[in-house]
Design a protein around this motif. Structure first.
Motif, mmCIF file in Angstrom:
data_model
loop_
_atom_site.group_PDB
_atom_site.id
_atom_site.type_symbol
_atom_site.label_atom_id
_atom_site.label_comp_id
_atom_site.label_asym_id
_atom_site.label_seq_id
_atom_site.Cartn_x
_atom_site.Cartn_y
_atom_site.Cartn_z
ATOM 1 N N LEU A 1 -21.583 23.526 -38.052
ATOM 2 C CA LEU A 1 -22.011 22.378 -37.255
ATOM 3 C C LEU A 1 -22.738 21.345 -38.112
ATOM 4 O O LEU A 1 -22.552 20.133 -37.939
ATOM 5 C CB LEU A 1 -22.900 22.844 -36.099
ATOM 6 C CG LEU A 1 -22.175 23.517 -34.930
ATOM 7 C CD1 LEU A 1 -23.177 24.176 -33.982
ATOM 8 C CD2 LEU A 1 -21.315 22.491 -34.177
ATOM 9 N N ALA B 1 -15.999 21.195 -32.281
ATOM 10 C CA ALA B 1 -17.447 21.275 -32.445
ATOM 11 C C ALA B 1 -18.102 21.883 -31.209
ATOM 12 O O ALA B 1 -19.054 22.667 -31.312
ATOM 13 C CB ALA B 1 -18.013 19.887 -32.732
ATOM 14 N N LEU C 1 -20.091 19.514 -40.018
ATOM 15 C CA LEU C 1 -19.318 18.632 -39.140
ATOM 16 C C LEU C 1 -20.128 17.399 -38.754
ATOM 17 O O LEU C 1 -19.574 16.315 -38.558
ATOM 18 C CB LEU C 1 -18.876 19.388 -37.885
ATOM 19 C CG LEU C 1 -17.836 20.499 -38.093
ATOM 20 C CD1 LEU C 1 -17.623 21.263 -36.798
ATOM 21 C CD2 LEU C 1 -16.524 19.929 -38.604
ATOM 22 N N PHE D 1 -23.468 16.709 -30.503
ATOM 23 C CA PHE D 1 -22.092 17.067 -30.174
ATOM 24 C C PHE D 1 -21.858 17.088 -28.664
ATOM 25 O O PHE D 1 -20.735 16.827 -28.212
ATOM 26 C CB PHE D 1 -21.724 18.404 -30.813
ATOM 27 C CG PHE D 1 -21.502 18.301 -32.304
ATOM 28 C CD1 PHE D 1 -20.437 17.576 -32.801
ATOM 29 C CD2 PHE D 1 -22.369 18.915 -33.201
ATOM 30 C CE1 PHE D 1 -20.225 17.459 -34.174
ATOM 31 C CE2 PHE D 1 -22.163 18.814 -34.572
ATOM 32 C CZ PHE D 1 -21.091 18.078 -35.058
#
Length: 1019
Positions: free
Chosen positions: A319, A285, A322, A182
């Motif tokens: 997370l 994120a 995602l 991320f």
């Protein structure tokens, strides 16, 4: 300045008294650095006394005060704390405490209400209101400025790259890799755009502990206030949305749907620009990444501080979820949420594809524009594959499809684009691989059925992008993807699935393919993914880096985005539109048509009505292919669309369907089978086509036999919808629109041993309730009228899934017969083994009625009803007036009834109902730790859960029961409510309902009973 001894609630009360003239009680509120006390003063006034951290900058308090003033002026309807000056008019002041520290003190009005963090559930509407609230705040702050807002803050998402230096504090390598992913996304997608985004002073910390929602007793809750402006700073407005969304998606199975809901609400209040939408996913994120890195740092600094890691676990889980979402797909979804086309360049490609239909070569050896074609219905409502559309057998499907193609003159077969299908049954099509989870059903391609080995031709010049053999079951099989250019510069792709195995030998990635060139063949099962020979053809505007794994079927919840990614393949295939049938009406169109054309008091179940197009055993399916566990409908007794019943009906309907004026063996066979299941002297049958008609006939039989008219009925009873049956149904004649009891109708109290005067603990309860009926029978007015009979359900259903107390019917029957009346058992709801322990409901009371009424489950949904009585009563009825029911006892209906009896016996469904019902009853009784659960009762697969707000007063919880059934429906479980007080959850599933289904129901109901709407005050 004044000195105070310690920073306790007592000290806060002293400050309130000395500086604000408030006599108030105080309690400490949770917080990380500052001290906040909730003050409750006389008259219900509430405040928050804020004692800022030592060394805190006073100008930051000034920033918050100025911002609150500005917001109140810019958007007066915003619910906000208000600053309360002290007795000297100061809006903030400083006190020095005995520890030598100086603290800034100020007072705000208190915004009552629960916090979003504790709100359960958090449906899309609530999350959308959260976005709208944050959007309103940002819109109101658009022209606000303050020098203290230009601050250096670790939570500032424009500077979030700092976490790279602390990444080593995260111990687990997999988690470090997750954050690095991320971080890279943030650097590539967000950082270049950040300088160009609209900026201003933003709240900066719209986390779920800073958001107040309205009361828990609201069915549709909303976010109403945003608290704690302590993290205000100058930054992109989109960052405010990202922070709110980051916390809103915690603990959500579908975090992208949560992010989209918050974005939709925000955009409605403060429209987002293209670049703002583009950074939302990486910024959201990144906020979670900052949170977990800060937690890792603070765990080392303050290992015993739970506040430091309060959201760490759900943040890591979010997370991980995602990470499974492609960032561009997230971007397209967020554009869709803002009312924009999911793909900005999509319209241009589609327009190019549509502009010149003559530019394409045919995909097959024939010209699809002129060749004969038969379009197949492979939708959820498919009829040609039999009852279980999910049980696809390749050979049978091939024979069926190719047989129809041959009948149509060796036509090409066509499977439709954007069609919801149930035929995808392998775990890869279900979320998490679980068969009860949401599934992918929406077909993104066009199927072209042709013989195995037939050539596949390139419609345009292209380059081979992918060659693969996806050989898993129900997959593409060998697949090729060609890359093309629209208008010379916009890339798009065409996908060809279920090809022949020679593909990989003949083609390589990078090969050029000319328009009209044969580059593959149609494969044969099982090597083609084990499908009937056909080409799956699909247009793709963005491969999302999936290449060989790009889906050909999408979830219904993401339908619009996936259809934008894969527009209609017929833009290239060119099959004339008139070959395709008109699309089925949408759910909204069907609802509108129903409201326009059908009677207005024809009720619908649930706040959001369902459009059901298929049923199989204990499951129902809506038009999108979503599966619902049916715990409601007892009519399909042996299971929706049971193949044994369907085959019997089809076979007889294909041969003969007439009436009983002609001889036929089916009515005789069925009467013989049916009476063999009943005790003597119940040996004479009358067949009709509904339970209402059966109960009407039962009344005629009773009156013909006794020569009298008066009837005794049970309170809250319902026996049918005809005029005569409304007259003996207190549920109707005492309800809305009813006109009360007829003079010849006498109502006995319902023998409810939970709510009535005689309780379950009383072994004499049945006798005592029966005595109430006997007393009514002895009423002089009834004696003068003359009693024709007594009618009641063997286990009252509309009365609230009541189990009659032991001895009740025996006592009632004695009293009725002593007065010359007959006893009618209404077995419409509970007959045919549903109770598990007995085949008929009256058997559980040890009685034999004079007339038995049967309906609902008798034909598994086919119109059929029956009345079974004694020879003596039948003889009385044979008084010269002919009895005839046009459809009663027709051969098809009797074939259905016979098949139901066969299935009940062969599949041992009565024993199954006993075993599963006892298991479910135990599970439901285990929910008694919820205060709302007053009583759990029933037998077999006829159960009721009565909800009450007070177990002493038995105040009915009707609103809570309605909430529960609607929440269960949202989770794919169908349950109804019943009872005169509408507070009983009725559980009467089709008989194939099993232990796993019982576990699913109990678990879902357990969770729902703990939701905010269901919480009640108990001592």
């Amino acid at each position: 300045m004044r000195e105070h001894v310690i920073l306790t609630p007592a000290a806060a009360e002293t400050i309130a008294r000395d500086f604000y003239d408030l006599s108030a009680s105080a309690r400490l509120l949770p917080g990380e650095f500052d001290l906040n006390f909730h003050l409750r003063a006389a008259g219900g006034r509430e405040y928050v006394l804020k004692l800022m951290r030592p060394g805190g900058a006073d100008e930051l308090v000034d920033l918050q005060i100025a911002a609150l003033d500005h917001l109140a002026a810019a958007d007066p309807d915003l619910t906000l704390p208000r600053v309360v000056p002290n007795r000297d008019g100061d809006r903030r002041f400083t006190l020095q405490f005995d520890d030598g520290e100086r603290r800034c003190v100020w007072l705000l009005t208190y915004i009552p209400g629960p916090l979003l963090a504790g709100a359960r559930p958090q449906p899309p509407a609530l999350l959308q209101s959260l976005g709208q609230l944050v959007g309103r705040v940002d819109a109101a702050l658009r022209d606000f400025s303050h020098p203290a807002a230009a601050r250096d803050l670790m939570w500032d998402l424009t500077k979030a790259g700092w976490i790279a230096g602390d990444l080593h504090l995260v111990a687990e390598p997999a988690r470090r890799e997750l954050i690095q992913y991320f971080l890279d996304l943030y650097e590539s997608e967000a950082v270049p755009r950040l300088p160009h985004l609209p900026r201003g002073v933003i709240h900066g910390d719209a986390n779920d502990y800073n958001v107040v929602v309205d009361g828990p007793r609201q069915v549709e809750r909303r976010a109403v206030a945003l608290l704690d402006l302590g993290d205000m700073h100058v930054g992109p407005a989109a960052a405010d949305l990202a922070v709110a969304a980051a916390y809103a998606l915690l603990d959500k199975e579908d975090p992208l749907a949560a992010l989209a809901a918050v974005t939709r609400g925000y955009h409605a209040a403060r429209p987002l620009g293209e670049e703002e939408i583009a950074v939302l996913f990486p910024l959201t994120a990144m906020r979670l990444c900052v949170s977990v890195v800060v937690s890792a740092r603070r765990r080392l600094e303050r290992p015993d501080d739970p506040y430091a890691v309060i959201s760490e676990r759900p943040a890591w889980e979010a997370l991980a979820r995602l990470r499974a979402i492609h960032p561009r797909f997230a971007h397209y979804t967020l554009r869709q949420a803002c009312g924009l086309p999911p793909m900005a360049q999509g319209a241009a490609v589609v327009e190019w594809l549509r502009r010149d239909p003559t530019r394409y070569a045919s995909l097959l050896s024939c010209d699809l524009r002129t060749a004969p074609a038969v379009v197949f219905d492979l939708s959820v409502g498919i009829q040609m594959l039999g009852s279980d559309a999910a049980a696809v057998e390749t050979g049978r499907l091939t024979r069926t499809l190719f047989g129809r193609m041959k009948e149509a003159g060796d036509a090409i077969g066509v499977g439709r684009y954007d069609e919801a299908r149930l035929i995808y049954t392998e775990p890869i099509f279900f979320a998490g691989g679980h068969p009860t989870a949401p599934r992918r059903t929406i077909h993104l391609g066009l199927d072209l059925f042709d013989r195995a080995g037939a050539g596949v031709y390139a419609p345009l010049d292209g380059i081979v992008h992918t060659v693969a053999n996806n050989s898993g079951p129900q997959d593409y099989g060998p697949v090729a993807i060609l890359e093309h250019r629209a208008g010379g510069d916009i890339p798009f792709y065409t996908l060809y699935g279920h090809l022949g195995l020679e593909l990989a030998e003949n083609r390589r990635v990078g090969d050029r393919v000319k328009k009209g060139e044969k580059f593959a063949t149609i494969g044969a099962p099982p090597q083609n993914g084990d499908w009937p020979p056909h080409l799956h053809f699909q247009i793709i505007l963005d491969l999302l880096d999936l290449d060989r794994d790009f889906p050909g079927v999408a979830p219904a919840a993401e339908r619009a985005v996936w259809l934008a990614l894969s527009p209609d393949p017929n833009l290239i295939a060119g099959i004339p539109d008139d070959r395709f049938p008109a699309p089925e009406p949408s759910r909204e169109e069907t609802l509108a048509g129903r409201r326009r054309l059908l009677g207005p008091n024809l009720s619908l179940s649930y706040r959001e009505p369902l459009k059901i197009v298929r049923g199989w055993m204990q499951y129902l399916y809506d038009e999108t292919g979503r599966t619902y566990l049916d715990v409601y409908n007892n009519v399909p007794h042996v299971g929706h669309s049971h193949p044994r019943v369907v085959a019997a009906v089809q076979a007889q309907a294909g041969l003969l369907n007439t009436n009983t004026r002609y001889l036929h063996d089916n009515p005789v066979r069925y009467a013989e089978r049916l009476t063999a299941l009943l005790p003597e002297p119940l040996r004479v049958c009358y067949f009709v086509n509904s339970a209402s008609e059966a109960n009407e006939l039962a009344l005629r039989l009773a009156r013909a036999h006794t020569g009298r008219e008066a009837m005794v009925v049970m309170e809250a009873a319902y026996h049918g919808h005809t005029t005569g049956l409304i007259d003996i149904s207190p549920y109707k004649f005492d309800g809305p629109g009813g006109q009360g009891a007829r003079p010849w109708v006498h109502v006995a109290p319902i023998p409810d041993d939970y709510r009535g005067p005689f309780k379950r603990s009383d072994p004499e309860a049945g006798r005592k309730y029966a005595a109430q009926v006997a007393e009514i029978i002895q009423n002089p007015r009834l004696r003068e009228q003359g009693l024709a009979g007594w009618i009641c359900e063997s286990l009252p259903s509309v009365g609230g899934q009541i189990v009659l107390p032991t001895g009740y019917l025996a006592g009632v029957y004695r009293a009725v017969r002593a007065a010359g009346g007959v006893c009618i058992a209404d077995e419409v709801q509970v007959g045919f083994g549903r109770l598990g322990h007995t085949f008929w409901g009256f058997e559980s009371q040890g009685v034999v009625p004079d007339i038995v009424v049967l309906g609902k489950p008798i034909g598994n949904g086919h119109p059929l009803g029956a009345v079974v009585t004694t020879a003596a009563i039948a003889e009385s009825f044979d008084n010269g007036m002919e009895f005839f029911s046009t459809f009663g006892g027709n051969p098809v209906a009797c074939a259905a009834g016979l098949a139901v009896l066969d299935v009940l016996e062969e599949e041992k469904l009565q024993a199954h109902a006993r075993e599963v019902g006892d298991y479910l009853l135990e599970g439901l009784r285990g929910l008694a730790h919820h205060p709302l659960v007053g009583d759990v009762r029933g037998r077999g697969l006829f159960l009721g859960v009565e909800l009450v707000r007070d177990r002493r007063t038995l105040e009915p919880a009707a609103a809570e029961a309605a909430y529960a059934v609607n929440r269960l429906r949202e989770q794919g479980i169908l349950v109804g409510t019943d009872g005169p007080l509408h507070n009983v959850l009725k559980i009467r599933p089709p008989m194939p309902f099993n232990r796993a289904d019982a576990d699913r129901l109990v678990a879902a109901l357990d969770a729902i009973l703990g939701e905010d709407f269901m919480l009640i005050d108990v001592d």
